[in-house]
Enzyme design. Structure first.
Site, PDB file in Angstrom:
ATOM      1  N   CYS A  80       0.834  -1.208   0.000  1.00 21.62           N
ATOM      2  CA  CYS A  80       0.000   0.000   0.000  1.00 21.62           C
ATOM      3  C   CYS A  80       0.866   1.253   0.000  1.00 21.62           C
ATOM      4  O   CYS A  80       1.440   1.634   1.018  1.00 21.62           O
ATOM      5  CB  CYS A  80      -0.947   0.018   1.189  1.00 21.62           C
ATOM      6  SG  CYS A  80      -2.186   1.323   1.057  1.00 21.62           S
ATOM      7  N   CYS A 198      -0.878   4.144  -7.055  1.00 21.31           N
ATOM      8  CA  CYS A 198      -1.639   3.314  -6.116  1.00 21.31           C
ATOM      9  C   CYS A 198      -1.635   1.896  -6.647  1.00 21.31           C
ATOM     10  O   CYS A 198      -2.016   1.679  -7.802  1.00 21.31           O
ATOM     11  CB  CYS A 198      -3.082   3.837  -6.013  1.00 21.31           C
ATOM     12  SG  CYS A 198      -4.186   2.794  -5.034  1.00 21.31           S
TER      13      CYS A 198
END
EC number: 5.2.1.1
Length: 251
Positions: A80, A198
């Site tokens: 992440c 992302c």
């Protein structure tokens, strides 16, 4: 043939890390069957992309690392990007060190990479110093990501926030949309485009197409993480059809 075991620390609501990385490395296997890749995941809870949930997820990383250590992977990637970048400049080094320590305590010697550190490395590998970025985040989180990148000495010349706070919804975004989204950015001063800052926002089907249309190198958090994984494994960081970063041979 050699099997390379890759450990992944994945947010519980992430759909894309375990989709795009295997797809890239399967494509590499087809081009070069001498290396094969096996994936093992440990999950950390996170549903909403908020600073509070990101901090709580980070606190679970060492537990996940200890679980992966039992499988004795050859490399571990934590997935992440924003969870790390939201903690302040340079935090990817802290996170990688903490996971490494947890792995070593369980007897595993695998190198550890983060998608946050990998993105910075990927931009550097392209020789870029000015980038534009697309994120799925709300604007305050996009600003944290841009500030993090700029602290590393890379200018963010423009940024587009898609403003999707639900992480599961991010994973269900249509990557075809990126073929239009990039046109909203001012790329006149950019050396490269981060089409997805992302690892949850799907982008792989768009990377090469946007690169061809934009006329400058295009990378994503996922392609950069794949580049770093292959580098740590001591393999040529090449994947067909995944943009210039993964088309380069080792210098």
């Amino acid at each position: 043939m050699a099997d390379h075991h890759i450990g992944l620390i994945v947010p519980s609501s992430n759909l894309t890390m375990e989709t795009e990385l295997p797809r890239m490395l399967r494509a590499r296997e087809e081009a070069d069957p001498s290396d094969r890749f096996v994936f093992h995941s440990a999950r950390t809870r996170m549903q909403q992309v908020t600073e509070e949930q990101l901090r709580a997820m980070n606190a679970q990383s060492e537990r996940a690392a200890a679980e992966l250590a039992d499988a004795r992977p050859d490399v571990v990637a934590t997935a992440c990007l924003v969870a790390i970048m939201a903690q302040g400049p340079g935090y990817h080094c802290t996170a990688e060190d903490a996971i490494t320590t947890a792995m070593r305590a369980e007897g595993a010697q695998a190198p550890v990479v983060s998608s946050a550190g990998a993105l910075l490395d990927g931009i550097g590998a392209l020789g870029a110093s000015r980038v534009a970025i697309i994120t799925p985040y709300l604007k305050p989180l996009t600003k944290l990501v841009a500030d993090y990148i700029e602290d590393a000495g890379i200018e963010v010349v423009d940024a587009l926030s898609l403003e999707v706070p639900d992480n599961l919804a991010v994973g269900r975004l249509d990557p075809a949309g990126l073929r239009e989204h990039w046109k909203k950015l001012d790329l006149s001063n950019a050396d490269a485009l981060v089409v997805s800052a992302c690892v949850q926002m799907p982008s792989l089907p768009a990377v090469q197409a946007v690169e061809d249309a934009a006329g400058l190198p295009v990378l994503s958090a996922a392609t950069a993480t794949t580049h770093r994984i292959l580098t740590e494994l001591g393999l040529p960081a090449t994947v067909p059809g995944a943009g210039r970063l993964l088309a380069q041979t080792s210098s």
